[in-house]
Design an enzyme around this catalytic site. Structure first.
Site, short mmCIF file in Angstrom:
data_model
loop_
_atom_site.label_atom_id
_atom_site.label_comp_id
_atom_site.label_asym_id
_atom_site.label_seq_id
_atom_site.Cartn_x
_atom_site.Cartn_y
_atom_site.Cartn_z
N GLY A 191 0.84 -1.36 -0.16
CA GLY A 191 -0.23 0.05 -0.04
C GLY A 191 0.96 1.31 -0.04
CB VAL A 239 3.57 -7.38 0.43
CG1 VAL A 239 3.85 -8.93 0.04
CG2 VAL A 239 4.03 -6.38 -0.50
CD GLU A 297 -7.35 -6.27 3.09
OE1 GLU A 297 -6.21 -6.19 2.38
OE2 GLU A 297 -8.48 -6.49 2.76
CG MET A 298 -8.45 -0.75 5.27
SD MET A 298 -8.37 0.95 5.86
CE MET A 298 -9.80 1.89 5.23
CD GLU A 299 -5.61 -1.63 1.25
OE1 GLU A 299 -5.24 -2.60 1.82
OE2 GLU A 299 -5.60 -0.54 1.73
CB SER A 348 0.25 -4.25 11.70
OG SER A 348 -1.34 -3.91 11.55
CG ASP A 349 -3.83 -3.60 14.22
OD1 ASP A 349 -3.42 -3.30 13.32
OD2 ASP A 349 -4.97 -3.35 14.18
N1 HPA Z 1 -8.28 -2.16 10.04
C1 HPA Z 1 -8.10 -1.89 8.89
N2 HPA Z 1 -6.82 -2.11 8.28
C2 HPA Z 1 -5.92 -2.47 8.98
C3 HPA Z 1 -6.21 -2.68 10.36
C4 HPA Z 1 -7.31 -2.41 10.89
O1 HPA Z 1 -7.41 -2.63 12.03
N3 HPA Z 1 -4.67 -3.00 10.79
C5 HPA Z 1 -3.96 -3.11 9.67
N4 HPA Z 1 -4.47 -2.71 8.53
#
Ligand code: HPA
Length: 234
Positions: A20, A88, A179-181, A203-204
């Site tokens: 991204g 990725v 995620e967003m894609e 990542s979280d």
């Molecule tokens: N939400 C959306 N996209 C993300 C997140 C999330 O918590 N963490 C990493 N990409």
């Protein structure tokens, strides 16, 4: 050149990695590829072509979210003949069984994006990964001893989302992460008969609240990039 990519025909390889963040594209090109040239700087959305283990490969930033990645993926396929597209990226875990720093290979992607609903009218299309790419990435990740999860993800239009009910509903349906894609990548690749895959590091964690440090994110990112590059060129 296409509307958003300033490359000439032939500048972009048939296989491409899609982070991204454009600076991640630069990082991958500088640290993993040889004989690199930069083919795009339009809007700062950097794109590079080089070689990995002797094979030609490109890496292109996509920006965040469905509209942005959709533009780049559409142009890469239709204006530059790209055939294998591997995102990725990072994701937030929705299930307790998934840990931060794990890698998730997205088999399929549910979404709250309105794009597919508009396109497919009453029908719910199922955005799905390419099996060959998925198998190569899975085998490669196992060889590298990575903690790997294969399953479905949720592509959301909303990063700052307080709707806990949705998170629970999706986790109850075995959706591993948000995620967003990915739904856009898989849908557009399917539309034009090419291959796509998303490889994501966690990542979280939306359930435990755990986060990764930037050093941890970098290390896991490097491992994931190696897996994606091998899958792309083999
Ligand atoms: N939400 C959306 N996209 C993300 C997140 C999330 O918590 N963490 C990493 N990409």
């Amino acid at each position: 050149m296409s509307v958003h990519i300033g490359a000439k025909t032939g500048d972009i390889a048939e296989s491409i990695l899609l982070p991204g963040d454009p600076l991640r594209a630069k990082y991958i090109a500088e640290n993993f590829l040889e004989d690199v040239t930069c083919y795009n700087e339009v809007r700062g959305m950097l794109g590079y072509t080089g070689t990995f283990e002797g094979k030609r490969i490109s890496v292109q930033g996509t920006g965040m979210g469905v509209p942005s990645i959709s533009i780049y993926v559409h142009e890469l396929i239709n204006s530059y003949g790209v055939k294998n597209l591997i995102r990725v990226g990072t994701c937030g875990a929705l299930k307790k069984e998934v840990n931060v720093r794990d890698v998730i290979i997205a088999m399929s992607a549910s979404t709250d994006s309105g794009v597919n609903r508009r396109y497919f009218k009453q029908l719910d299309f199922a955005p799905t990964a390419n099996f060959d790419l998925l198998k190569k990435a899975y085998d490669g990740a196992l060889e590298q001893g990575m903690n790997i999860n294969v399953g479905s993800v949720y592509t959301s239009d909303v990063f700052y989302n307080d709707d806990k009910d949705i998170v629970k509903l999706l986790a109850d349906h075995q959706v591993l992460a948000v995620e967003m894609e990915t739904s856009a990548l898989y849908t557009i690749a399917s539309r034009f008969g090419v291959n796509a895959l998303s490889v994501l590091t966690v990542s979280d964690h939306l359930i435990t609240g755990e986060e990764t440090s930037s050093q941890e994110r970098q290390e896991t990112f490097n491992d994931m990039v190696k897996v994606a590059l091998r899958a792309a060129v083999s």
